[in-house]
Write an enzyme that holds these catalytic residues in place. Structure first.
Site, PDB file in Angstrom:
ATOM      1  CB  ALA A   1      40.738  46.038  42.971  1.00 28.08           C
TER       2      ALA A   1
ATOM      3  CD  GLU B   1      35.841  49.903  35.943  1.00 23.87           C
ATOM      4  OE1 GLU B   1      35.711  48.675  35.983  1.00 23.87           O
ATOM      5  OE2 GLU B   1      36.471  50.536  36.802  1.00 23.87           O
TER       6      GLU B   1
ATOM      7  CG  HIS C   1      40.566  42.440  33.006  1.00 27.49           C
ATOM      8  ND1 HIS C   1      40.997  43.271  31.988  1.00 27.49           N
ATOM      9  CD2 HIS C   1      39.977  43.247  33.929  1.00 27.49           C
ATOM     10  CE1 HIS C   1      40.685  44.522  32.294  1.00 27.49           C
ATOM     11  NE2 HIS C   1      40.061  44.533  33.462  1.00 27.49           N
TER      12      HIS C   1
ATOM     13  NE  ARG D   1      36.112  43.649  33.869  1.00 29.17           N
ATOM     14  CZ  ARG D   1      36.477  43.791  35.130  1.00 29.17           C
ATOM     15  NH1 ARG D   1      36.386  42.765  35.967  1.00 29.17           N
ATOM     16  NH2 ARG D   1      36.933  44.941  35.572  1.00 29.17           N
TER      17      ARG D   1
ATOM     18  CG  HIS E   1      40.009  39.939  36.352  1.00 31.11           C
ATOM     19  ND1 HIS E   1      41.071  40.546  37.005  1.00 31.11           N
ATOM     20  CD2 HIS E   1      38.936  40.753  36.557  1.00 31.11           C
ATOM     21  CE1 HIS E   1      40.663  41.673  37.572  1.00 31.11           C
ATOM     22  NE2 HIS E   1      39.368  41.809  37.331  1.00 31.11           N
TER      23      HIS E   1
ATOM     24  NE  ARG F   1      34.437  41.314  38.577  1.00 34.42           N
ATOM     25  CZ  ARG F   1      35.277  42.304  38.877  1.00 34.42           C
ATOM     26  NH1 ARG F   1      35.185  42.913  40.035  1.00 34.42           N
ATOM     27  NH2 ARG F   1      36.210  42.674  38.041  1.00 34.42           N
TER      28      ARG F   1
END
Length: 547
Positions: free
Chosen positions: A60, A132, A248, A296, A358, A393
């Site tokens: 991570a 992010e 990802h 994402r 991912h 997520r």
């Protein structure tokens, strides 16, 4: 601790161990649970199929999403973190679970820091914060620039060593021991040479990570083969949201790469890097209000569309232009080293990137305390479906979830033991089966990558199911590879069953034949195993959630 069992054919356990709690997996959720359980006075044993520090956690990069008191953006709050999580989850999060886990973040991080984890500090003396994809504020704490997982794992492994948590390395968990009433009472395991053993325990925590090895390219290590999910299914547990596999947007592209690919953390985009195609045109312009910092699923889908419109429709990567990011090598040493190995300097060269499998957003259906539908079976981390992630997520919520739920699982086990709710381990029966259907791994990965990755449709999903069915063979569960292949197969079957039924696009699940969301599908699908061992869809989880 162990008792020899005489079996010259080595098809049933040749040794047994006992514990109050056996933890499968040594990542953030597993070790957090083990440390807390030991502090509560429980006899704990951690089982991991690699070395203790070799789980998903160490890979991570980004950090831990958390809003800490007196160390957060002025306009940020725990409530805003929860709202960003709900937005990213595309309507399938359990709101109560989201708020519960996010609320638990500050205390969980404080415990981790007390256990020795060191996070990066800004010039002002408070923790440095990154931003992010999907986050409306700078709230991601990080370590070593882009090596947060490695620091979290280091601290937990060190603490486990100091406190004497017993760890059984290079052993894979195969199946749960079940009482006649269907309660979990331990697990069977294999060492690296295929020698079987059994750990009898009143409680089993599955914290074995994800299933990235379903696909040809992934950010996950080689051990991420869905073993824990398969074990839970065979023990009678329900799983949900398995069709939502997050890709990802940016792993480092190398032609023909297979297996684990180096991750290019989206914190690079948080520092100003932009995605461009082969002729330098921005990929995310006009796609989403957050641009390159969109969630994402949005970014991965946009990259996939742009690759499909490349000359000949055969584009296999785009570029991340990070030439404007000052001090790249210092801020992102892990990414810089991976680029340097390919002869790239991010200060002057655009970084070739492509989406890769991912994170699994679904898993074993649990409460926010890790309790599953099967007494004695608990789950935490990526293998669990608490309701935090929904259909997609939010970046850097996974370490947060592992820290919070790992702690709570230990407390739940202690409470359940004290209340007499768990089984007597002596009543656990060894599994009667010694084989399971398994597809050839390379074939499975190729068909899942082609038909069940970011873009899906009915014909492709049907083709994937047919290929799997035709390639099945009964495989002895006497080797690590056999157990992994059987696990990948049943998890692939579960994913395909859920993906076929969900006739919409939502979050990580993108159907080209049903390109938009459908409010009638604003619910999670439950999957269990039939008596014959096939994944079957059960009653859906209503919108308000089951966590």
């Amino acid at each position: 601790m162990t008792t020899p069992v005489n079996d010259p054919q080595a098809k049933t356990p040749v040794w047994e161990a006992r514990a109050d709690l056996v933890v499968i997996g040594s990542g953030v959720a597993g070790l957090t649970a083990a440390l807390r359980a030991q502090a509560l006075g429980l006899h704990v044993l951690v089982v991991t199929k690699a070395a203790v520090a070799d789980g998903n956690t160490r890979w991570a990069q980004g950090g831990v999403a958390v809003v800490l008191e007196n160390e957060h953006d002025l306009d940020d709050s725990v409530a805003k973190h929860a709202e960003d999580t709900l937005t990213a989850g595309a309507g399938l999060c359990d709101e109560a679970a989201v708020r519960s886990i996010v609320d638990g973040g500050p205390a969980a991080v404080a415990r981790l820091r007390a256990d020795g984890a060191k996070f990066d500090v800004a010039a002002s003396g408070v923790l440095a914060l990154g931003r992010e994809g999907g986050h409306s504020a700078f709230r991601v704490i990080h370590a070593g620039g882009d090596a947060t997982g490695a620091e979290v794992e280091r601290a937990l492994v060190a603490q486990a060593g100091q406190t004497g948590v017993p760890v059984l390395e290079h052993h894979i968990a195969v199946d749960a021991l079940l009482t006649p009433g269907g309660r979990v009472a331990g697990v069977t395991v294999l060492d690296r040479h295929g020698v079987p053993g059994a750990v009898r325990a009143s409680a089993v925590l599955v914290a074995s990570g994800g299933l990235g090895q379903l696909y040809q390219a992934t950010s996950n290590p080689e051990i991420a083969t869905g073993d824990g999910l398969a074990l839970a299914l065979r023990a009678g547990a329900a799983v949900a949201d398995v069709e939502f596999v997050q890709f990802h947007p940016t792993v480092l592209y190398t032609p023909g790469a297979r297996g684990r690919c180096p991750l290019v953390t989206e914190a690079v985009r948080g520092e100003g890097a932009t995605l461009v195609d082969g002729v330098g045109l921005p990929v995310m312009r006009g796609v989403h209000p957050l641009g390159d910092l969109a969630p994402r699923d949005v970014v991965s889908a946009a990259i996939t569309r742009r690759m499909a419109t490349a000359p000949g429709g055969v584009g296999d990567h785009v570029f991340l232009d990070a030439t404007s990011v000052a001090g790249f090598a210092r801020r992102f040493p892990t990414v810089f080293a991976a680029c340097a190995a390919l002869g790239l300097d991010p200060a002057v060269d655009p970084i070739p990137v492509t989406p890769a499998a991912h994170f699994s957003c679904g898993g074993v259906v649990t409460t926010v305390d890790g309790r599953s539908s099967v007494p004695g079976l608990y789950a935490a981390g990526e293998v669990a479906r608490t309701g935090l992630h929904g259909a997609n997520r939010l970046a850097s919520n996974s370490l947060l979830e592992g820290l919070v739920v790992g702690q709570r699982v230990a407390e739940a086990v202690a409470a359940d033991l004290a209340a007499g709710l768990l089984a007597d381990p002596a009543r656990g029966r060894l599994p009667s089966r010694t084989t399971a259907p398994a597809a050839e791994r390379d074939s499975l990965q190729r068909v899942m990558s082609r038909y069940a990755a970011i873009g899906r449709d009915a014909d492709g999903l049907a083709a994937a199911g047919s290929v799997l069915d035709l390639s099945l063979s009964d495989t002895p569960l006497w080797t690590h590879a056999g157990v992994e292949d059987a696990a990948l197969t049943v998890v692939a079957q579960a994913l395909l069953a859920a993906a076929v039924r969900r006739t919409e696009s939502r979050g990580c699940h993108v159907r080209s034949d049903f390109p938009g969301p459908d409010e009638g599908w604003r619910r999670s699908q439950l999957i269990r195993l039939s008596p014959s061992g096939q994944p079957v869809l059960a009653d859906p989880i209503p919108l308000e959630g089951a966590a």
